[in-house]
Design a protein around this motif. Sequence first.
Motif, PDB file in Angstrom:
ATOM      1  N   SER A  53       0.828  -1.205   0.000  1.00 17.28           N
ATOM      2  CA  SER A  53       0.000   0.000   0.000  1.00 17.28           C
ATOM      3  C   SER A  53       0.865   1.259   0.000  1.00 17.28           C
ATOM      4  O   SER A  53       0.551   2.237  -0.684  1.00 17.28           O
ATOM      5  CB  SER A  53      -0.936   0.005   1.217  1.00 17.28           C
ATOM      6  OG  SER A  53      -1.830  -1.077   1.149  1.00 17.28           O
ATOM      7  N   ASN A  78      -0.332  11.733  -6.658  1.00 21.86           N
ATOM      8  CA  ASN A  78      -1.594  11.372  -6.004  1.00 21.86           C
ATOM      9  C   ASN A  78      -1.898  12.310  -4.834  1.00 21.86           C
ATOM     10  O   ASN A  78      -3.044  12.728  -4.642  1.00 21.86           O
ATOM     11  CB  ASN A  78      -1.528   9.933  -5.507  1.00 21.86           C
ATOM     12  CG  ASN A  78      -1.525   8.922  -6.645  1.00 21.86           C
ATOM     13  OD1 ASN A  78      -2.120   9.156  -7.694  1.00 21.86           O
ATOM     14  ND2 ASN A  78      -0.860   7.800  -6.439  1.00 21.86           N
ATOM     15  N   TYR A 273     -12.930   4.659  -0.402  1.00 24.08           N
ATOM     16  CA  TYR A 273     -13.656   3.586  -1.076  1.00 24.08           C
ATOM     17  C   TYR A 273     -14.109   4.030  -2.465  1.00 24.08           C
ATOM     18  O   TYR A 273     -14.002   3.276  -3.439  1.00 24.08           O
ATOM     19  CB  TYR A 273     -14.861   3.176  -0.227  1.00 24.08           C
ATOM     20  CG  TYR A 273     -15.856   2.293  -0.944  1.00 24.08           C
ATOM     21  CD1 TYR A 273     -15.633   0.928  -1.062  1.00 24.08           C
ATOM     22  CD2 TYR A 273     -17.017   2.830  -1.495  1.00 24.08           C
ATOM     23  CE1 TYR A 273     -16.540   0.117  -1.718  1.00 24.08           C
ATOM     24  CE2 TYR A 273     -17.931   2.032  -2.156  1.00 24.08           C
ATOM     25  CZ  TYR A 273     -17.686   0.670  -2.267  1.00 24.08           C
ATOM     26  OH  TYR A 273     -18.586  -0.119  -2.932  1.00 24.08           O
ATOM     27  N   GLN A 275     -12.795   6.310  -4.442  1.00 27.21           N
ATOM     28  CA  GLN A 275     -11.674   6.437  -5.366  1.00 27.21           C
ATOM     29  C   GLN A 275     -11.121   5.081  -5.785  1.00 27.21           C
ATOM     30  O   GLN A 275     -10.796   4.873  -6.957  1.00 27.21           O
ATOM     31  CB  GLN A 275     -10.562   7.277  -4.717  1.00 27.21           C
ATOM     32  CG  GLN A 275     -10.949   8.714  -4.438  1.00 27.21           C
ATOM     33  CD  GLN A 275     -11.250   9.493  -5.699  1.00 27.21           C
ATOM     34  OE1 GLN A 275     -10.539   9.377  -6.709  1.00 27.21           O
ATOM     35  NE2 GLN A 275     -12.311  10.290  -5.670  1.00 27.21           N
ATOM     36  N   ALA A 276     -11.031   4.156  -4.833  1.00 25.74           N
ATOM     37  CA  ALA A 276     -10.368   2.886  -5.127  1.00 25.74           C
ATOM     38  C   ALA A 276     -11.274   1.883  -5.829  1.00 25.74           C
ATOM     39  O   ALA A 276     -10.823   1.180  -6.746  1.00 25.74           O
ATOM     40  CB  ALA A 276      -9.820   2.282  -3.830  1.00 25.74           C
ATOM     41  N   GLN A 281      -9.194   3.694  -8.986  1.00 22.26           N
ATOM     42  CA  GLN A 281      -7.870   4.288  -8.848  1.00 22.26           C
ATOM     43  C   GLN A 281      -7.229   3.810  -7.538  1.00 22.26           C
ATOM     44  O   GLN A 281      -7.330   4.449  -6.498  1.00 22.26           O
ATOM     45  CB  GLN A 281      -7.982   5.812  -8.869  1.00 22.26           C
ATOM     46  CG  GLN A 281      -8.563   6.376 -10.146  1.00 22.26           C
ATOM     47  CD  GLN A 281      -7.712   6.026 -11.361  1.00 22.26           C
ATOM     48  OE1 GLN A 281      -6.480   6.094 -11.314  1.00 22.26           O
ATOM     49  NE2 GLN A 281      -8.369   5.646 -12.447  1.00 22.26           N
ATOM     50  N   LEU A 282      -6.550   2.665  -7.602  1.00 21.59           N
ATOM     51  CA  LEU A 282      -5.952   2.101  -6.402  1.00 21.59           C
ATOM     52  C   LEU A 282      -4.836   2.980  -5.851  1.00 21.59           C
ATOM     53  O   LEU A 282      -4.662   3.087  -4.630  1.00 21.59           O
ATOM     54  CB  LEU A 282      -5.407   0.701  -6.702  1.00 21.59           C
ATOM     55  CG  LEU A 282      -6.418  -0.439  -6.770  1.00 21.59           C
ATOM     56  CD1 LEU A 282      -5.701  -1.754  -7.029  1.00 21.59           C
ATOM     57  CD2 LEU A 282      -7.213  -0.526  -5.484  1.00 21.59           C
ATOM     58  N   GLN A 284      -4.599   6.218  -5.988  1.00 17.25           N
ATOM     59  CA  GLN A 284      -5.229   7.323  -5.262  1.00 17.25           C
ATOM     60  C   GLN A 284      -5.820   6.849  -3.937  1.00 17.25           C
ATOM     61  O   GLN A 284      -5.719   7.527  -2.911  1.00 17.25           O
ATOM     62  CB  GLN A 284      -6.322   7.935  -6.138  1.00 17.25           C
ATOM     63  CG  GLN A 284      -6.835   9.274  -5.663  1.00 17.25           C
ATOM     64  CD  GLN A 284      -5.949  10.417  -6.116  1.00 17.25           C
ATOM     65  OE1 GLN A 284      -4.874  10.195  -6.649  1.00 17.25           O
ATOM     66  NE2 GLN A 284      -6.398  11.637  -5.888  1.00 17.25           N
ATOM     67  N   GLY A 285      -6.435   5.675  -3.958  1.00 19.41           N
ATOM     68  CA  GLY A 285      -7.037   5.152  -2.737  1.00 19.41           C
ATOM     69  C   GLY A 285      -6.017   4.853  -1.654  1.00 19.41           C
ATOM     70  O   GLY A 285      -6.236   5.153  -0.474  1.00 19.41           O
ATOM     71  N   THR A 286      -4.880   4.274  -2.025  1.00 19.91           N
ATOM     72  CA  THR A 286      -3.861   3.987  -1.020  1.00 19.91           C
ATOM     73  C   THR A 286      -3.202   5.264  -0.514  1.00 19.91           C
ATOM     74  O   THR A 286      -2.771   5.332   0.645  1.00 19.91           O
ATOM     75  CB  THR A 286      -2.796   3.041  -1.593  1.00 19.91           C
ATOM     76  OG1 THR A 286      -2.315   3.561  -2.843  1.00 19.91           O
ATOM     77  CG2 THR A 286      -3.375   1.657  -1.822  1.00 19.91           C
TER      78      THR A 286
END
Length: 312
Positions: A53, A78, A273, A275-276, A281-282, A284-286
């Motif tokens: 992550s 990000n 949640y 965003q990912a 967009q993983l 951005q989510g992380t």
Amino acid sequence: MSTTPPVRPRLDAEAPKSPAGGARYRRSAGRLVPLLPAALLLAVFFLGPVLWSVYAAFTDAALTGPTARDANFVGLRNFTRLFGDDRFAWAIWATVIFAVASGIVGQNGLGLTLALLLRGRARWLRNVIGVLLVGAWVLPEIVAGFTLYAFFTADGSLDAVLTGLHLPSPDWLVEHPMLTVVLANIWRGTAFSWMVYTAALDEIPQEIEDAAATDGADGWRRLVFVTLPLIRRAMLTNLMVVTLQTLAVFTLIFVLTGGGPSGATETVPLYMYQQAFRFFQLGQGTAIALVLLAIGGLFSLLYLRVLKPEVD
């Protein structure tokens, strides 16, 4: 007359190894062997995702498209996008409001108040209150969410009670969404604070409070200058745990309001949640997850700084 100089021991001579020390070492190493599978599982399923992550927060990793397989390193892009997004700024503000109102003031304050009020009361009364509090706490969060939705929704249980009393009954989930999720989280988690403070108060020697009463201290002064300082460690632990738990609340808000209406209750976990897993967009989510971790760290440092002089 000649004298023979004393023979000095060689400094480089090795001391004989104690067989008992080697046996203790082997026994200690043998006790660690059963822990290896658990350590391996923690490394694979906890440490591994955490490290991934952190790495993914600096990439354009996604669930679909070319970067789903070959993510590119993008540096701080990000985070730059996040702090330039008004929606994310509101999510942080909503998260702070929710954490302070429902966790720090609500669960912590109500739990301490109930523990003080029930201290020394009849066992049956403490048991009844405990069952009511713990019953809400042990419910799975998804079950608690749907239960509270049925209570707060239009034509729900609360509406029926208020209508029967001829009182105004607003649509709580639409007109007062933040208040609704705050009350829901207080109901859901107060039991933990109550148990922590009840255990801490039971550890205070009665002689100390009797001595304070003999010196002329009234109930309020005994509370402020005797009782609360003696449970500072419990307060610090409870505040940190409750705050971190409240910052991470997702299911309860998602079931009640879904972050709405119009983003009024969209906290950082819900924004993450979106965003990912809705915009895929993983990366951005992380990145949002790291910001949430930093917010929790700031709260923890604040508690340590405020309560440290009393704890030491």
